[in-house]
Motif scaffolding. Structure first.
Motif, PDB file in Angstrom:
ATOM      1  N   PHE A 279     -19.154 -50.660  13.391  1.00  0.00           N
ATOM      2  CA  PHE A 279     -19.576 -49.259  13.425  1.00  0.00           C
ATOM      3  C   PHE A 279     -19.425 -48.682  14.828  1.00  0.00           C
ATOM      4  O   PHE A 279     -18.912 -47.568  14.998  1.00  0.00           O
ATOM      5  CB  PHE A 279     -21.040 -49.174  12.963  1.00  0.00           C
ATOM      6  CG  PHE A 279     -21.666 -47.831  13.211  1.00  0.00           C
ATOM      7  CD1 PHE A 279     -21.375 -46.754  12.395  1.00  0.00           C
ATOM      8  CD2 PHE A 279     -22.538 -47.635  14.281  1.00  0.00           C
ATOM      9  CE1 PHE A 279     -21.946 -45.507  12.629  1.00  0.00           C
ATOM     10  CE2 PHE A 279     -23.104 -46.400  14.522  1.00  0.00           C
ATOM     11  CZ  PHE A 279     -22.807 -45.330  13.687  1.00  0.00           C
ATOM     12  N   LEU A 280     -19.826 -49.434  15.828  1.00  0.00           N
ATOM     13  CA  LEU A 280     -19.722 -48.945  17.201  1.00  0.00           C
ATOM     14  C   LEU A 280     -18.265 -48.794  17.626  1.00  0.00           C
ATOM     15  O   LEU A 280     -17.912 -47.857  18.343  1.00  0.00           O
ATOM     16  CB  LEU A 280     -20.462 -49.901  18.152  1.00  0.00           C
ATOM     17  CG  LEU A 280     -21.988 -49.945  17.962  1.00  0.00           C
ATOM     18  CD1 LEU A 280     -22.601 -50.999  18.877  1.00  0.00           C
ATOM     19  CD2 LEU A 280     -22.606 -48.583  18.227  1.00  0.00           C
ATOM     20  N   ILE A 281     -17.408 -49.725  17.179  1.00  0.00           N
ATOM     21  CA  ILE A 281     -15.974 -49.607  17.490  1.00  0.00           C
ATOM     22  C   ILE A 281     -15.412 -48.322  16.879  1.00  0.00           C
ATOM     23  O   ILE A 281     -14.651 -47.592  17.512  1.00  0.00           O
ATOM     24  CB  ILE A 281     -15.215 -50.842  16.984  1.00  0.00           C
ATOM     25  CG1 ILE A 281     -15.599 -52.078  17.804  1.00  0.00           C
ATOM     26  CG2 ILE A 281     -13.709 -50.617  17.056  1.00  0.00           C
ATOM     27  CD1 ILE A 281     -14.931 -53.345  17.325  1.00  0.00           C
ATOM     28  N   GLY A 282     -15.786 -48.041  15.612  1.00  0.00           N
ATOM     29  CA  GLY A 282     -15.306 -46.820  14.970  1.00  0.00           C
ATOM     30  C   GLY A 282     -15.778 -45.574  15.688  1.00  0.00           C
ATOM     31  O   GLY A 282     -15.007 -44.620  15.867  1.00  0.00           O
ATOM     32  N   ILE A 283     -17.050 -45.555  16.116  1.00  0.00           N
ATOM     33  CA  ILE A 283     -17.568 -44.395  16.849  1.00  0.00           C
ATOM     34  C   ILE A 283     -16.840 -44.235  18.180  1.00  0.00           C
ATOM     35  O   ILE A 283     -16.490 -43.123  18.600  1.00  0.00           O
ATOM     36  CB  ILE A 283     -19.085 -44.540  17.068  1.00  0.00           C
ATOM     37  CG1 ILE A 283     -19.817 -44.471  15.727  1.00  0.00           C
ATOM     38  CG2 ILE A 283     -19.601 -43.470  18.012  1.00  0.00           C
ATOM     39  CD1 ILE A 283     -19.682 -43.156  15.014  1.00  0.00           C
ATOM     40  N   TRP A 284     -16.575 -45.349  18.846  1.00  0.00           N
ATOM     41  CA  TRP A 284     -15.872 -45.289  20.126  1.00  0.00           C
ATOM     42  C   TRP A 284     -14.442 -44.784  19.957  1.00  0.00           C
ATOM     43  O   TRP A 284     -13.950 -43.995  20.769  1.00  0.00           O
ATOM     44  CB  TRP A 284     -15.891 -46.663  20.782  1.00  0.00           C
ATOM     45  CG  TRP A 284     -15.149 -46.718  22.086  1.00  0.00           C
ATOM     46  CD1 TRP A 284     -13.873 -47.176  22.286  1.00  0.00           C
ATOM     47  CD2 TRP A 284     -15.610 -46.286  23.368  1.00  0.00           C
ATOM     48  NE1 TRP A 284     -13.525 -47.066  23.595  1.00  0.00           N
ATOM     49  CE2 TRP A 284     -14.569 -46.511  24.296  1.00  0.00           C
ATOM     50  CE3 TRP A 284     -16.802 -45.725  23.821  1.00  0.00           C
ATOM     51  CZ2 TRP A 284     -14.694 -46.202  25.637  1.00  0.00           C
ATOM     52  CZ3 TRP A 284     -16.918 -45.422  25.169  1.00  0.00           C
ATOM     53  CH2 TRP A 284     -15.875 -45.659  26.061  1.00  0.00           C
ATOM     54  N   ASN A 285     -13.772 -45.218  18.903  1.00  0.00           N
ATOM     55  CA  ASN A 285     -12.380 -44.819  18.679  1.00  0.00           C
ATOM     56  C   ASN A 285     -12.256 -43.368  18.232  1.00  0.00           C
ATOM     57  O   ASN A 285     -11.147 -42.829  18.212  1.00  0.00           O
ATOM     58  CB  ASN A 285     -11.728 -45.726  17.633  1.00  0.00           C
ATOM     59  CG  ASN A 285     -11.457 -47.117  18.172  1.00  0.00           C
ATOM     60  OD1 ASN A 285     -11.408 -47.320  19.394  1.00  0.00           O
ATOM     61  ND2 ASN A 285     -11.293 -48.079  17.284  1.00  0.00           N
TER      62      ASN A 285
END
Length: 796
Positions: A649-655
């Motif tokens: 989830f954090l990777i998706g928000i960062w991307n």
């Protein structure tokens, strides 16, 4: 062409943002229609994705009371509309003083060089110069403006004037003259000043048109059995098969394994048929009298509209049909026309309405709806596309010794095809035409192609790469709707890239504007969990080979039907838009697909490298932190899955900050088109079957063998590793199997008495141990595994 030459201009192959002046802007300023002769209160417009192009429209309706020639006593009238250097002529009628033309002429405002519009009525003469009957003159400053959706401008009767304009003459003509845009209803069927040089039948091929693909059905014919089959040779029983034909499609059942007069098959044969049904189903029963000879037993022709249209998987009723048999032979001339109804065949046939007939690749599918309209769902959105213009097109043919291009654009989405008008002799054509499609699934692709019109009736000579009488391809653009944000207007310039035998080449740029409007967000999200194709494709699926052959037949039917329209959408255009040759072998595509697979594992490779650095304590702080995190996860195993999903989830928000701003487009690097070898391109453009010399074929065959040998080695290694796993318990190597089962017994006892958390903790610490406690030699399990036997020992 050098392999690395295109890399010097990488920006030329990228999508560019454009800022066209979209929407309606009228020359008097202010609100549209505010300063014209006709005003409108409606501010919104259906033509808001194109640049406004202004046209002077002249509708020539009819004439009456025209004077006759005093010598011949007749009148062969036609009308000539003249504006500056542009002239348009109507059809000529013979011996008619009250002709009706009802033809519209459109003159582009950008090219208007005169302040006077002249409409001449002339009498055609076979020998002398055409007689002048009269004229009507309009002042351009007094021409009214018409704004759709207002009603069309009513035509009026005008008295014809003398050539000098000082008096009236006999005869009247009904005309309507107004200033409008390409949104006008008269625009598609108008004669355009842009195509004033086109003559004859070529006039019809320059107009814009909308086409609809024919309604395609899958015809399923279940050949069950036959009875009372007779053979010419009475001494032996027949061994027969059934051949079925629909149009150019021919399929055969298997040969009945036994010789009998009542053969049984129960085989399904699948065909593609298009409404309206023009072909018939022709069933032929043939006897295999010898290995090289098939003997006709009987035949039957059945119209397709007698078969039931099935909307689900329920069974349909079967039917018996009597076959027609003809006597033959020199001594039986009188019996040739004698019908025998001795043999009959039992079939179950239906038209499948719950399937979607694939006429394009599933990778670029634009429609998934089943054939039967009763099974269609409501649309979830609207796609609007404004085809603005093209820039920097290359000369596609020569005319009068100079290079020229007559470009038009084709767009295909779902069953609707659109074709813009042809802009004659222009390397920067401006179409500014807008079209709309209903969207039933967001995971679909719209395809736009630009072509050069080679059917204008002139003395054009196609350049290299364009066949005689074939519209040359200039380039293609694909847009996947799921990559678009809803309710946003995209205005981009797409490079038109074409792969040629000399390498990849940029043929120009296509400027388009498009918008995807969502009608139901809930329905759209619901579709993401639904199958891509209708359910019958999964309940009763076709084989891969069946789908390939059926798609090819469907493409041929679509191309044939669209080629019969006026103007025709030609076969080479349909084939290019539907990617008919995407399944052909290409060394370039094979390399590109291989490196696509390799790129998928880059994340795993990076993770393994990072883990290797942790294991080898390249950064002691990182290694210590990993040990601490590992201990926490072992102590609290319930945190493992939440941690993984929270991390994603954090990777998706960062991307999200780095999300793509443009829809994807043709990538020359991904396609392996920049560094391709010229001979590989020459092979890709070769015909099937090949037309190359024998030495070239031998060289390519040897190259293919070399590549296939490497693939064969990799596949063999994968099989060897799998067979070694099987050998652990198969006692193929009794000592190795004995060691393994003793190890399994000891491991089971240890794991039974030791807590699982402790075992996992010790295994993790052993895996992450310091390099000082490691050996460079392979481990004992690895040594044991590599010593196991495999099936390679039994290979010849």
């Amino acid at each position: 062409m050098h392999a690395q030459a295109p890399s010097t201009r990488p920006d030329d192959y990228n999508i560019k943002d454009t800022k066209p002046q979209l929407g309606e802007r009228w020359p008097h300023g202010g609100v549209r229609g505010g300063g014209g002769w006709i005003s409108s209160e409606r501010i919104t417009s259906t033509y808001d994705l194109v640049e406004q192009m202004y046209y002077l429209y002249v509708r020539v309706v009819k004439a009456k009371d025209l004077p006759t020639n005093p010598v011949t006593g007749s009148c062969d009238p036609y009308v000539e509309v003249k504006l500056g250097n542009y002239k348009g002529k109507t059809q000529r009628f013979e011996k008619k003083t009250n002709p009706e033309w009802n033809q519209v002429f459109a003159f582009s405002k950008e090219k208007i060089q005169s302040s006077m519009l002249e409409v001449f009525v002339r009498d055609r003469e076979m020998v002398a110069r055409d007689d002048y009957l009269g004229k009507v003159v309009f002042d351009m400053n007094e021409v009214p403006t018409r704004v759709p959706p207002d009603s069309p401008l009513a035509p009026q009767w005008y008295r014809l004037e003398h050539r000098r304009g000082d008096s009236k003459v006999k005869g009247e003509i009904m005309l309507a003259v107004w200033m409008g845009t390409q949104a006008d209803e008269a625009f598609p069927e108008s004669w355009h000043s842009d195509a004033a040089t086109v003559q004859g039948e070529g006039v019809y091929s320059v107009r814009s048109k909308v086409y609809v693909s024919p309604k395609l059905w899958y015809l399923r014919v279940n050949i069950i059995e036959a009875q009372d089959v007779e053979s010419q040779d009475k001494s032996q029983l027949p061994q027969v098969f059934v051949k079925a034909q629909v149009g150019n499609q021919i399929l055969k059942t298997k040969l009945c394994p036994t010789r009998t007069t009542s053969p049984f098959w129960n085989e399904d044969l699948i065909f593609v048929a298009a409404e309206p049904f023009e072909e018939q189903l022709v069933l032929t029963v043939e006897n295999k009298s010898s290995p090289t000879k098939d003997e006709l037993v009987g035949r039957k022709s059945l119209p397709l509209n007698i078969f039931e249209r099935r909307l689900d998987h329920r069974p349909v009723h079967s039917s018996w049909f009597n076959l027609e048999k003809f006597g033959f032979g020199v001594l039986e001339a009188d019996r040739r026309k004698e019908h025998k109804f001795s043999t009959r065949i039992h079939i179950r046939a239906c038209l499948e309405g719950a399937y979607h007939v694939l006429d394009e690749s599933t990778m670029y599918i634009s429609d998934q709806r089943p054939t039967a309209r009763q099974l269609w769902k409501q649309p979830i959105g609207i796609l609007e596309v404004g085809i603005l213009s093209a820039q920097g097109l290359q000369p596609m043919k020569t005319k009068d010794g100079r290079g020229t291009t007559d470009a038009y654009c084709v767009a295909k989405y779902g069953q609707k095809w659109v074709r813009t008008r042809t802009i004659v002799e222009s390397f920067s054509p401006k179409w500014n035409e807008q079209y709309t499609w209903e969207v039933y699934d967001p995971c679909t692709v719209i395809t736009l192609g630009v072509f050069d019109n080679c059917h204008l009736g002139g003395n054009e000579k196609p350049a290299a790469g364009g066949g005689p009488g074939r519209d040359s391809r200039i380039g293609k653009v694909r847009i996947r709707l799921s990559t678009l944000e809803t309710d946003r207007i995209y205005t981009h310039s797409y490079p038109l890239l074409v792969l040629q035998p000399s390498g990849v080449k940029k043929m120009g740029e296509l400027q388009i504007a498009f918008r995807f409007t969502c009608l139901s967000l809930t329905h759209m999200i619901y579709l993401y969990g639904r199958p891509l194709l209708p359910k019958m494709h999964y309940l009763h699926p076709f084989t891969v080979s069946q789908l390939d052959s059926l798609r090819y037949e469907a493409m041929n039917i679509v191309a044939s039907r669209l080629g019969r329209a006026e103007p025709p959408l030609r076969k080479e255009v349909v084939e290019y838009m539907l990617d008919v040759d995407s399944h052909m072998w290409s060394m370039r595509r094979s390399k590109a697909n291989f490196f696509r697979i390799v790129s998928l594992f880059t994340g795993m490779v990076s993770m393994s490298k990072w883990l290797g650095e942790v294991r080898h304590w390249k950064n002691p702080v990182t290694s210590v932190l990993v040990h601490v995190l590992f201990c926490i996860l072992i102590c609290y195993p319930e945190l493992i899955l939440p941690t993984i999903f929270l991390y994603m989830f954090l990777i998706g928000i960062w991307n999200y900050r780095f999300r793509p701003r443009h829809p994807p487009h043709m990538d020359t690097k991904l396609s392996w088109a920049e560094a391709v070898h010229p001979d590989e391109l020459d092979e890709e453009f070769d015909t099937f079957p090949t037309s190359k010399p024998q030495d070239v074929i031998r060289m390519r065959y040897d190259r293919l063998r070399s590549v296939a040998g490497k693939i064969q080695t990799v596949v063999g290694d994968m099989a060897t590793q799998g067979e070694r796993f099987h050998a652990l318990l198969s006692w193929r190597d009794p000592r190795a199997t004995c060691l393994f089962i003793v190890f399994c017994l000891c491991t089971a006892i240890i794991l039974y008495v030791t807590p699982f958390k402790l075992v996992t903790l010790l295994a993790g610490f052993y895996f992450l141990r310091h390099p000082r406690f490691r050996s460079k030699m392979p481990s004992i399990p690895s040594n044991l595994f590599r010593r196991l036997p495999s099936g390679a020992d039994s290979m010849l």
